[in-house]
Design an enzyme around this catalytic site. Structure first.
Site, PDB file in Angstrom:
ATOM      1  N   ILE A   1      14.664 -21.928 -23.492  1.00 13.57           N
ATOM      2  CA  ILE A   1      13.609 -21.359 -24.333  1.00 13.57           C
ATOM      3  C   ILE A   1      13.866 -21.676 -25.798  1.00 13.57           C
ATOM      4  CG2 ILE A   1      12.578 -19.207 -25.159  1.00 13.57           C
ATOM      5  CD1 ILE A   1      12.890 -18.091 -22.339  1.00 13.57           C
TER       6      ILE A   1
ATOM      7  N   ALA B   1      13.454 -12.273 -27.394  1.00 16.64           N
ATOM      8  CA  ALA B   1      14.489 -12.183 -26.358  1.00 16.64           C
ATOM      9  C   ALA B   1      14.616 -10.769 -25.800  1.00 16.64           C
ATOM     10  CB  ALA B   1      15.810 -12.682 -26.919  1.00 16.64           C
ATOM     11  N   ARG B   2      15.365  -9.916 -26.479  1.00 17.18           N
ATOM     12  CA  ARG B   2      15.562  -8.529 -26.061  1.00 17.18           C
ATOM     13  C   ARG B   2      15.593  -7.638 -27.294  1.00 17.18           C
ATOM     14  NH1 ARG B   2      14.322 -10.320 -21.851  1.00 17.18           N
ATOM     15  NH2 ARG B   2      15.359 -10.123 -19.809  1.00 17.18           N
TER      16      ARG B   2
ATOM     17  N   ASP C   1       8.186  -9.529 -30.098  1.00 16.24           N
ATOM     18  CA  ASP C   1       7.593  -9.333 -28.773  1.00 16.24           C
ATOM     19  C   ASP C   1       8.381  -8.311 -27.977  1.00 16.24           C
ATOM     20  OD1 ASP C   1       5.841  -9.812 -26.588  1.00 16.24           O
ATOM     21  OD2 ASP C   1       7.342 -11.131 -25.679  1.00 16.24           O
TER      22      ASP C   1
ATOM     23  N   GLU D   1      11.579   0.101 -25.471  1.00 17.71           N
ATOM     24  CA  GLU D   1      10.412  -0.174 -24.623  1.00 17.71           C
ATOM     25  C   GLU D   1      10.344   0.824 -23.466  1.00 17.71           C
ATOM     26  OE1 GLU D   1      10.371  -4.230 -23.342  1.00 17.71           O
ATOM     27  OE2 GLU D   1      10.717  -5.009 -25.347  1.00 17.71           O
TER      28      GLU D   1
ATOM     29  N   HIS E   1       5.909  -6.984 -25.328  1.00 17.93           N
ATOM     30  CA  HIS E   1       6.769  -7.755 -24.422  1.00 17.93           C
ATOM     31  C   HIS E   1       5.909  -8.555 -23.437  1.00 17.93           C
ATOM     32  CE1 HIS E   1      11.032  -7.850 -22.483  1.00 17.93           C
ATOM     33  NE2 HIS E   1      10.429  -9.029 -22.393  1.00 17.93           N
TER      34      HIS E   1
ATOM     35  N   GLY F   1       5.333 -12.079 -23.953  1.00 17.85           N
ATOM     36  CA  GLY F   1       5.533 -13.515 -24.121  1.00 17.85           C
ATOM     37  C   GLY F   1       5.522 -14.271 -22.810  1.00 17.85           C
TER      38      GLY F   1
END
Length: 350
Positions: free
Chosen positions: A181, A265-266, A290, A295, A313, A315
């Site tokens: 990625i 990513a996170r 994102d 979350e 989130h 993506g």
């Protein structure tokens, strides 16, 4: 070597998302080779009960979790970590699960139980990289703020964007994590936005010079990367080493410099309080996220700031991705039991 011969049909527990791309031909092949039980537990406690000897899941040989993990009834069922792992039957040999990341699975515990865990690498690369490109551009052009002004009839207020926005061409994009990625993001940003690429990785990528126009500059530390970037894009896994990699300490290195930050990513990679403080001080002047620390919630100070671009989130969210998830998961299952384990995308190979 790696060949596996199975005398009878293995039993597979199928955990389906409500958002899934299913190829009927591939799926019919699964049904012909495996006994399939569809997961329908109300919670993880019920899942654990069904793993007990004599219960519904006591003889499963594999678990296949496919589709968008963030969608549907089971989105928050953590099945591959915690107390469930100790209760898995001895018959369970493989877990194959959608996604590039595997931080939601306790890989060490699974390894101790002799269970192979496979992910689906390079299946959502394009979707996530395209999302990152959108976020990078938004941190420079503030299109989210522009759209907010447009939708709320603040046309005159939108003129302030002309005093803030610049083009990303010639700017240094620092990518943290130059895997599939990260490389796709770097390539898109270099070709489409004419950005210069620097990156921090566990080790240099020898192919970067051939893939990226102008090559890429490797940094062996985050500190070195932060010293030169104009925009930082996080594309690395969440591990104990990378948790809060963006913190008050790292952002404190910026001094009088002003940068932009993108995270696809996170959420745990960023200390959001530190990020907000840096935004307030003016050292971070563009943000595109994102992913978020808590979350499915989002920090209200980020949500209400239209100078940032925040996504839920999403993506990965592409029908193209769902089809690739299913394809790799099914291939993993088939190869593990009826082909060669060498062809399975196992994370915890010994």
């Amino acid at each position: 070597m790696g060949e596996c011969i199975v005398a009878e049909k293995p039993t597979v527990l199928l955990v389906e998302s409500s958002v899934r791309g299913e190829d009927p031909a591939n799926w019919n092949q699964v049904l012909s080779k495996f006994n399939v039980i569809r997961y329908d537990c109300k919670n993880v406690d019920e899942f654990c009960e069904r793993l007990a000897p004599g219960q519904a899941y006591s003889n499963i040989a594999a678990i296949l979790r496919t589709g968008w993990l963030k969608a549907g009834t089971y989105a928050h069922h953590r099945l591959f970590a915690g107390k469930a792992v100790d209760l898995y039957p001895a018959s369970l040999k493989l877990i194959t699960c959608s996604g590039h990341g595997y931080d939601a699975a306790d890989i060490d515990a699974l390894s101790r139980r002799g269970i192979s865990y496979a992910n689906t690498p390079n299946t959502c690369t394009e979707a996530v990289a395209n999302t990152a490109l959108h976020l990078i551009l938004n941190t420079y052009r503030y299109f989210t703020l522009a759209e907010h002004y447009t939708r709320t009839d603040q046309w005159s207020s939108s003129r302030e964007i002309g005093t803030m926005a610049i083009e990303p061409c010639g700017q240094v994009l620092g990518v943290v994590g130059l895997g599939d990625i990260g490389m796709a993001i770097a390539k898109k940003a270099a070709y489409a936005l004419d950005m210069k690429i620097h990156y921090h990785n566990r080790k240099p990528r020898s192919d970067a010079a051939n893939i990226l126009p102008g090559g890429a500059v490797y940094h062996d530390s985050m500190e070195s990367l932060l010293d030169v970037v104009d925009c930082l894009c996080l594309a690395c896994p969440l591990t104990p080493d990378t948790e809060n990699i963006i913190s008050s300490s790292t952002l404190g290195r910026l001094g009088d410099r002003k940068i932009r930050i993108v995270n696809i990513a996170r959420g745990g990679l960023i200390d959001e309080d530190a990020l907000l403080a840096a935004m307030q001080s003016g050292s971070v002047i563009g943000v595109g996220l994102d992913v978020h620390a808590n979350e499915p919630g989002i920090n209200p100070k980020l949500r209400d700031n239209y100078r940032t671009t925040v996504l839920p989130h999403i993506g990965v969210a592409s029908r193209t991705t769902w089809g690739q998830f299913d394809e790799v998961n099914i291939r993993n299952l088939d190869e593990f039991f009826f082909g060669s384990k060498d062809n399975v995308t196992i994370v915890n190979r010994s």
